[in-house]
Design a protein around this motif. Sequence first.
Motif, PDB file in Angstrom:
ATOM      1  N   VAL A  61       0.772  -1.203   0.090  1.00 14.89           N
ATOM      2  CA  VAL A  61       0.071   0.026  -0.055  1.00 14.89           C
ATOM      3  C   VAL A  61       0.987   1.134   0.175  1.00 14.89           C
ATOM      4  CG1 VAL A  61      -1.794   1.238   1.198  1.00 14.89           C
ATOM      5  CG2 VAL A  61      -1.787  -1.128   1.336  1.00 14.89           C
ATOM      6  N   ASP A  62       0.342   2.258  -0.869  1.00 17.70           N
ATOM      7  CA  ASP A  62       1.134   3.472  -0.775  1.00 17.70           C
ATOM      8  C   ASP A  62       0.006   4.665  -0.850  1.00 17.70           C
ATOM      9  OD1 ASP A  62       0.375   4.001  -3.240  1.00 17.70           O
ATOM     10  OD2 ASP A  62       1.877   3.478  -4.334  1.00 17.70           O
ATOM     11  N   ASP A  63       0.399   5.820  -0.998  1.00 12.33           N
ATOM     12  CA  ASP A  63      -0.330   7.101  -0.563  1.00 12.33           C
ATOM     13  C   ASP A  63      -1.621   6.751  -1.690  1.00 12.33           C
ATOM     14  OD1 ASP A  63       0.992   7.937   1.043  1.00 12.33           O
ATOM     15  OD2 ASP A  63       2.205   9.409   0.025  1.00 12.33           O
ATOM     16  N   ASP A  64      -1.466   6.249  -2.651  1.00 18.68           N
ATOM     17  CA  ASP A  64      -2.634   6.123  -3.713  1.00 18.68           C
ATOM     18  C   ASP A  64      -3.503   4.991  -3.453  1.00 18.68           C
ATOM     19  OD1 ASP A  64      -1.644   8.458  -5.216  1.00 18.68           O
ATOM     20  OD2 ASP A  64      -0.271   7.149  -6.147  1.00 18.68           O
ATOM     21  N   GLY A  65      -3.024   4.028  -2.976  1.00 21.46           N
ATOM     22  CA  GLY A  65      -3.756   2.970  -2.812  1.00 21.46           C
ATOM     23  C   GLY A  65      -2.991   1.670  -2.840  1.00 21.46           C
ATOM     24  N   ASN A  67      -1.196  -1.616  -4.258  1.00 18.42           N
ATOM     25  CA  ASN A  67      -0.411  -2.209  -5.380  1.00 18.42           C
ATOM     26  C   ASN A  67       0.170  -3.659  -5.413  1.00 18.42           C
ATOM     27  OD1 ASN A  67       0.434   0.662  -6.626  1.00 18.42           O
ATOM     28  ND2 ASN A  67       1.121   0.715  -4.676  1.00 18.42           N
ATOM     29  N   THR A  81      -1.196  -1.103 -10.461  1.00 18.99           N
ATOM     30  CA  THR A  81      -0.925   0.000  -9.715  1.00 18.99           C
ATOM     31  C   THR A  81      -2.277   0.788  -9.366  1.00 18.99           C
ATOM     32  OG1 THR A  81       1.348   0.132 -10.141  1.00 18.99           O
ATOM     33  CG2 THR A  81       0.430   1.932  -9.303  1.00 18.99           C
ATOM     34  N   PRO A  84      -3.744   8.001  -8.635  1.00 20.37           N
ATOM     35  CA  PRO A  84      -4.181   8.817  -7.540  1.00 20.37           C
ATOM     36  C   PRO A  84      -5.747   8.943  -7.734  1.00 20.37           C
ATOM     37  CG  PRO A  84      -2.126   9.753  -8.544  1.00 20.37           C
ATOM     38  CD  PRO A  84      -2.333   8.528  -9.328  1.00 20.37           C
TER      39      PRO A  84
END
Length: 152
Positions: A61-65, A67, A81, A84
């Motif tokens: 998980v990253d800031d965009d959701g 992966n 991926t 945003p």
Amino acid sequence: MTDKDPARGTPPASRWPHVRGTGPADDERPFAQDLHPLKDDAHLLFALRIHLPDVQISTGVDDDGVNVWLHDGVTSWATLTTLPDGEAVAYQGGPRRLADELEPAWDWWLTEGQPTLYDFGMTVEPERQYVWCRDAATGPQWPLQTHDRATV
């Protein structure tokens, strides 16, 4: 399933850094499904393991959701991926298109009413082994590879 929890008989993902290589993806396209269930839904992950037994699925998980990384441990890979805007994109490389293989397996699970882990069973007979869904005789079946006990 995560890198910390590989499926039984699947080597840890760290053994496949060579799969993706250093080149760009051969294919890039939108991916229709929301990726969140690949992170948290054990029922979906089990169904995908049955449909794609040689494909390792890892998530992060990253800031965009969410992966997702897919690989077959040989030469094919895919990265899914979340962008945003919430949409997802698939990048793929190698001879197999793993994101393309993932979609119909996921669609099957949805069409079948999202079977749970408890809807699946396994039958072992002298000449074959298979996993089935909902009914051993009439439900869909997936053959399992058998291993010579001397090599296991």
